[in-house]
Design a protein around this motif. Sequence first.
Motif, PDB file in Angstrom:
ATOM      1  N   GLY A 182      34.763  48.009  49.115  1.00 40.12           N
ATOM      2  CA  GLY A 182      34.143  48.295  51.103  1.00 40.12           C
ATOM      3  C   GLY A 182      33.485  46.855  52.200  1.00 40.12           C
ATOM      4  O   GLY A 182      33.169  46.965  52.955  1.00 40.12           O
ATOM      5  N   GLN A 183      34.548  45.927  51.483  1.00 40.95           N
ATOM      6  CA  GLN A 183      34.250  44.891  51.917  1.00 40.95           C
ATOM      7  C   GLN A 183      34.534  44.754  52.972  1.00 40.95           C
ATOM      8  O   GLN A 183      34.622  43.946  53.802  1.00 40.95           O
ATOM      9  CB  GLN A 183      34.630  43.690  50.988  1.00 40.95           C
ATOM     10  N   PHE A 184      36.766  45.266  53.363  1.00 47.36           N
ATOM     11  CA  PHE A 184      36.804  45.392  54.048  1.00 47.36           C
ATOM     12  C   PHE A 184      36.312  45.791  55.206  1.00 47.36           C
ATOM     13  O   PHE A 184      35.916  46.049  57.011  1.00 47.36           O
ATOM     14  CB  PHE A 184      38.287  45.997  53.917  1.00 47.36           C
ATOM     15  N   VAL A 185      35.779  47.368  55.024  1.00 44.83           N
ATOM     16  CA  VAL A 185      35.181  48.234  56.144  1.00 44.83           C
ATOM     17  C   VAL A 185      33.992  47.127  56.804  1.00 44.83           C
ATOM     18  O   VAL A 185      33.680  47.203  57.413  1.00 44.83           O
ATOM     19  CB  VAL A 185      34.600  49.495  55.468  1.00 44.83           C
ATOM     20  N   ILE A 186      32.878  46.827  55.778  1.00 43.16           N
ATOM     21  CA  ILE A 186      32.307  45.735  56.614  1.00 43.16           C
ATOM     22  C   ILE A 186      32.714  44.656  57.265  1.00 43.16           C
ATOM     23  O   ILE A 186      31.585  44.073  58.031  1.00 43.16           O
ATOM     24  CB  ILE A 186      31.101  45.109  55.251  1.00 43.16           C
ATOM     25  N   GLU A 187      33.254  44.022  56.695  1.00 42.42           N
ATOM     26  CA  GLU A 187      33.346  42.829  57.854  1.00 42.42           C
ATOM     27  C   GLU A 187      34.169  43.536  58.853  1.00 42.42           C
ATOM     28  O   GLU A 187      34.540  42.830  59.641  1.00 42.42           O
ATOM     29  CB  GLU A 187      35.286  42.014  56.653  1.00 42.42           C
ATOM     30  N   ALA A 188      35.270  44.368  59.207  1.00 39.78           N
ATOM     31  CA  ALA A 188      35.404  45.762  60.031  1.00 39.78           C
ATOM     32  C   ALA A 188      34.545  45.409  61.278  1.00 39.78           C
ATOM     33  O   ALA A 188      34.497  45.510  62.351  1.00 39.78           O
ATOM     34  CB  ALA A 188      36.797  46.132  59.811  1.00 39.78           C
ATOM     35  N   VAL A 189      33.464  45.548  60.826  1.00 38.04           N
ATOM     36  CA  VAL A 189      32.128  45.999  61.491  1.00 38.04           C
ATOM     37  C   VAL A 189      31.551  44.862  61.951  1.00 38.04           C
ATOM     38  O   VAL A 189      31.295  45.168  62.766  1.00 38.04           O
ATOM     39  CB  VAL A 189      31.048  47.057  60.698  1.00 38.04           C
ATOM     40  N   LEU A 190      31.128  44.140  61.445  1.00 33.91           N
ATOM     41  CA  LEU A 190      30.805  42.928  61.523  1.00 33.91           C
ATOM     42  C   LEU A 190      31.980  41.860  62.844  1.00 33.91           C
ATOM     43  O   LEU A 190      31.378  41.975  64.251  1.00 33.91           O
ATOM     44  CB  LEU A 190      30.499  41.686  60.681  1.00 33.91           C
ATOM     45  N   LEU A 191      32.953  42.669  62.790  1.00 33.74           N
ATOM     46  CA  LEU A 191      34.083  41.395  63.830  1.00 33.74           C
ATOM     47  C   LEU A 191      33.679  42.786  64.774  1.00 33.74           C
ATOM     48  O   LEU A 191      33.943  42.224  65.860  1.00 33.74           O
ATOM     49  CB  LEU A 191      35.429  41.051  62.978  1.00 33.74           C
TER      50      LEU A 191
END
Length: 85
Positions: free
Chosen positions: A11-20
């Motif tokens: 889930g790290q990629f999804v969280i980073e994408a949402v933050l960006l």
Amino acid sequence: MRHDPLRNRKGQFVIEAVLLMVVGVSFFIWGTNQLREQKILAKLIGGPWEKVSGMIESGVWETPDKARANHPNQIDRSLTIDPKG
């Protein structure tokens, strides 16, 4: 092989994408608000148009009110049709 929940990074990629995306949208909204408040586009278009308008009206690169005084029709003529005058 044991499953360690701390090493699960699915889930790290999804969280980073949402933050960006949040940062990007926030920057976009801030930028558009700055453009509106400071009227940057209006200054880019309206500022040079003043002098262009003076050139169109009177043939002088000034604002219209200053250009009217420099129009060739405003110059006193030294020659007349009547030679006695």
